[in-house]
Write an enzyme that holds these catalytic residues in place. Sequence first.
Site, PDB file in Angstrom:
ATOM      1  CB  VAL A   1       8.743   4.164   9.156  1.00 20.03           C
ATOM      2  CG1 VAL A   1       9.715   3.669  10.198  1.00 20.03           C
ATOM      3  CG2 VAL A   1       9.477   4.768   7.963  1.00 20.03           C
ATOM      4  CE  LYS A   2       8.505   6.376   3.393  1.00 21.27           C
ATOM      5  NZ  LYS A   2       9.833   5.803   3.517  1.00 21.27           N
ATOM      6  CB  THR A   3       0.920   3.747   4.353  1.00 22.82           C
ATOM      7  OG1 THR A   3       1.297   5.118   4.233  1.00 22.82           O
ATOM      8  CG2 THR A   3      -0.517   3.663   4.823  1.00 22.82           C
TER       9      THR A   3
END
Length: 419
Positions: free
Chosen positions: A211-213
């Site tokens: 879910v991170k960049t």
Amino acid sequence: MVVGRRHARSAGAFFVTARFLPYGRQWIDEADIAAVEQVLRGDWLTQGPSVGWFERAFAEKVGARHAIACANATAALHLCMLALNLEPDDAVVVPSVTFLATANAVRYVGAQVAFADVDPQSGLMRRQDAEDAIRRAEARGWRVRAVIPVHLAGQTADMAGLSALARERALSIVEDAAHAVGTHLTGPDGQKVAVGACDRSDLACFSFHPVKTMATGEGGMVTTNDDALARRIRVAVSHGMTRDPAEFSDTLAATAASGQPNPWYYEMGEIGLNYRMTDLQAALGLSQLSKLDAFVRARQTLVDAYDMALAPLAPVLRPAAKVPGVSAGWHLYVALIDFAALGLDRAAVMGRLRQDGVGSQVHYIPVHTQPYYRRLYGDLTLPGAQSWYHHCLSLPLYPAMSMTDHDRVVATLTRLIKG
């Protein structure tokens, strides 16, 4: 990449419902798949060259001297705490609005957590919050050794104030940048400096959770400009082992009759962990890193669109405050909602959103309220953290979102709030 698509029949007609929009998800394209496939077809699934390539590329991207890859951001934080040689009566200042791992990493090495409050409008720790936490820690007889600013949602904590405080008190700074891959700060000279350059810190920790960049599946990274800290972390990430002849203590066992080091020989001067990243993850990370700037631009476009479209919903709903001088690699879009004025509690709002196929999440339950920490330290009043928690709701934000997806989120919230 359509997920959560369901089929149903109504009045004899066949239709496809809109896809479910989670609060976050990865973007994987054919180049990413090809990069991982190349490793799968090669000789090294782990402990091969891809990890070193990824480390060097990441260090260059953020402008740090060293980057050490590891299993996840929790491992990164733990490694940093080990590198600081913390002792049981040492304390580390940690904002209460963060994921459990930030505080837990301090406890892994037996040190104490000095919880700090945050700005209720941004969720970020300020210098005054850290100073208050230090006073409480010292009243307990602890020696404060370090501060962990958490760059919530992709925005940075008060790095100017916190770095000045650290200099005054000879504290180490370890940035929890799990949310801030791709974030930049405007420096005193007006130039943008990447989070991870460690220009105002000793160490920085990143996450590559889906879910991170950018994503590696699981995975983390530590950056630093300190050669000694980098060496300690690099050794600790793989059982405490070293194969560097310059570091051997038993030269007789280490050396062959020829005078050359024995090719199989290694030593463990200090106990370490198995926190290695695999070559599969590193290959994906290299491919994702090449798209990081595009990911950041896509997220910024969505954040700008949210800010404009949700403005009419004030004062019931307001976006989290923006930090001046920060170009965020947005991980989260957090709305602050007055649930009492709305007449619905947060669970009801999340349920209504889910009915319309819109996911949401809460970031975070203040860590100082968790049973473990309440048993350890007793009850603590941190009004900024509690206010943030009572109002925050993270909305869908990820590069694969279309403006149609964005408009659906806004329309659902507008119906809820305006009726």
